[in-house]
Enzyme design. Structure first.
Site, PDB file in Angstrom:
ATOM      1  N   HIS A  97       0.743  -1.228  -0.185  1.00 44.91           N
ATOM      2  CA  HIS A  97      -0.234  -0.126  -0.008  1.00 44.91           C
ATOM      3  C   HIS A  97       0.745   1.888   0.344  1.00 44.91           C
ATOM      4  CE1 HIS A  97      -2.798   3.278   1.080  1.00 44.91           C
ATOM      5  NE2 HIS A  97      -3.631   2.110   0.771  1.00 44.91           N
ATOM      6  N   GLU A 167      -3.732   2.551  -6.892  1.00 43.01           N
ATOM      7  CA  GLU A 167      -3.814   3.347  -6.524  1.00 43.01           C
ATOM      8  C   GLU A 167      -3.156   4.407  -6.644  1.00 43.01           C
ATOM      9  OE1 GLU A 167      -6.354   2.000  -2.494  1.00 43.01           O
ATOM     10  OE2 GLU A 167      -4.190   1.436  -1.921  1.00 43.01           O
TER      11      GLU A 167
HETATM   12  P1  PGA Z   1      -9.529   6.269   0.273  1.00 44.97           P
HETATM   13  O1  PGA Z   1      -8.345   5.362   0.454  1.00 44.97           O
HETATM   14  O2  PGA Z   1     -10.585   5.573  -0.108  1.00 44.97           O
HETATM   15  O3  PGA Z   1     -10.124   6.817   1.374  1.00 44.97           O
HETATM   16  O4  PGA Z   1      -9.162   7.183  -0.442  1.00 44.97           O
HETATM   17  C1  PGA Z   1      -7.867   3.955  -0.181  1.00 44.97           C
HETATM   18  C2  PGA Z   1      -7.060   3.426  -0.338  1.00 44.97           C
HETATM   19  O5  PGA Z   1      -5.977   4.144   0.498  1.00 44.97           O
HETATM   20  O6  PGA Z   1      -7.068   1.617  -0.258  1.00 44.97           O
END
Ligand code: PGA
Length: 250
Positions: A97, A167
């Site tokens: 992540h 992401e």
């Molecule tokens: P968020 O986070 O939906 O709060 O933007 C996503 C993530 O970090 O996996």
């Protein structure tokens, strides 16, 4: 809309106490009454994994962790192995992540070792990649993501279940999301990397989008091509909003 079974995975990050378990129970009950097309997972703090798994036992809700150490055991104070996570009844785990890549300097090579460790421990890894704002503005998003995928998704995963989550770092927790075209462009590049690495089986790897997914934008995002689900941070903390996102998969 994806032809694969979508995966909607909540990432609670460092949030949740015993009192939060009720949210997972609510999701399990709601899915029991009205199932969704999507698989629904909650990736929880390690302290809650075992209790959450017991709270949703017998339901379709998958409980996962948020990180693991690559080794099975040893002198790594404060760390948790894949085997320990699985022993606590996790079935999935997030690796790489961006919170960890940026705060703890996790490299693609470490993330790849963690992905293999997940496999060794019997967990399905969700391997995260994504560019920074500066990289996107420099027109380098696709190159960065392709490089991260090559470095973080080891060939040893061939034949096993795993997902890749795109992401963009600038979209996480910011309320900003890329356009659908931008998301699809990156997902196509990831799909291309998957088929290069895994052949035909690469077509079956779920590619999730994450970064400010909300009930209000989930339908729009999840209708996109090669978008096989979502990794949801803030909106996953409320049962109702995670359920709305899961139901947006049709
Ligand atoms: P968020 O986070 O939906 O709060 O933007 C996503 C993530 O970090 O996996």
């Amino acid at each position: 809309m994806t032809a694969l079974r979508p995966l909607i995975a909540g990432n609670w990050k460092m949030n949740g106490l015993g009192s939060t378990i009720a949210q997972a129970y609510e999701i399990a009950m709601a899915l029991g009454a009205t199932p969704t097309r999507a698989r629904v997972a909650i990736c929880a703090p390690a302290t809650l994994v075992d209790r959450l798994a017991r709270a949703v036992e017998g339901s379709d809700v998958i409980i996962g962790g948020q990180d693991i150490h690559p080794d099975p055991s040893g002198p790594f104070t404060g760390d948790i192995s894949a085997e320990m996570m699985a022993d606590a009844s996790a079935r999935m785990v997030i690796v790489g992540h961006s919170d960890r890549r940026s705060a703890y300097g996790e490299t693609d090579a470490l993330v790849a070792r963690k992905a293999l460790a997940a496999l060794r421990g019997g967990l399905e890894p969700i391997i995260c990649v994504g560019e920074t704002r500066a990289e996107r503005e420099a027109g380098a998003a696709l190159d960065v993501v392709r490089r991260q995928v090559r470095g973080s998704v080891p060939s040893g995963l061939a034949g096993s279940d795993f997902a890749v989550a795109y992401e963009p770092r600038w979209a996480i927790g910011s309320g900003r999301t890329p356009t659908l075209d931008q998301i699809e462009e990156v997902h196509r590049a990831i799909r291309d990397e998957m088929t290069r690495a895994f052949g035909e089986r690469g077509l079956g790897v779920p590619i999730l989008y994450g970064g400010s997914v909300q009930p209000s934008n989930a339908t729009e995002i999840l209708k996109g091509r090669e978008i096989d689900g979502a990794l949801v941070g803030r909106a996953s903390l409320k049962a109702e909003s995670l359920l709305l996102i899961a139901r947006a998969t049709g």
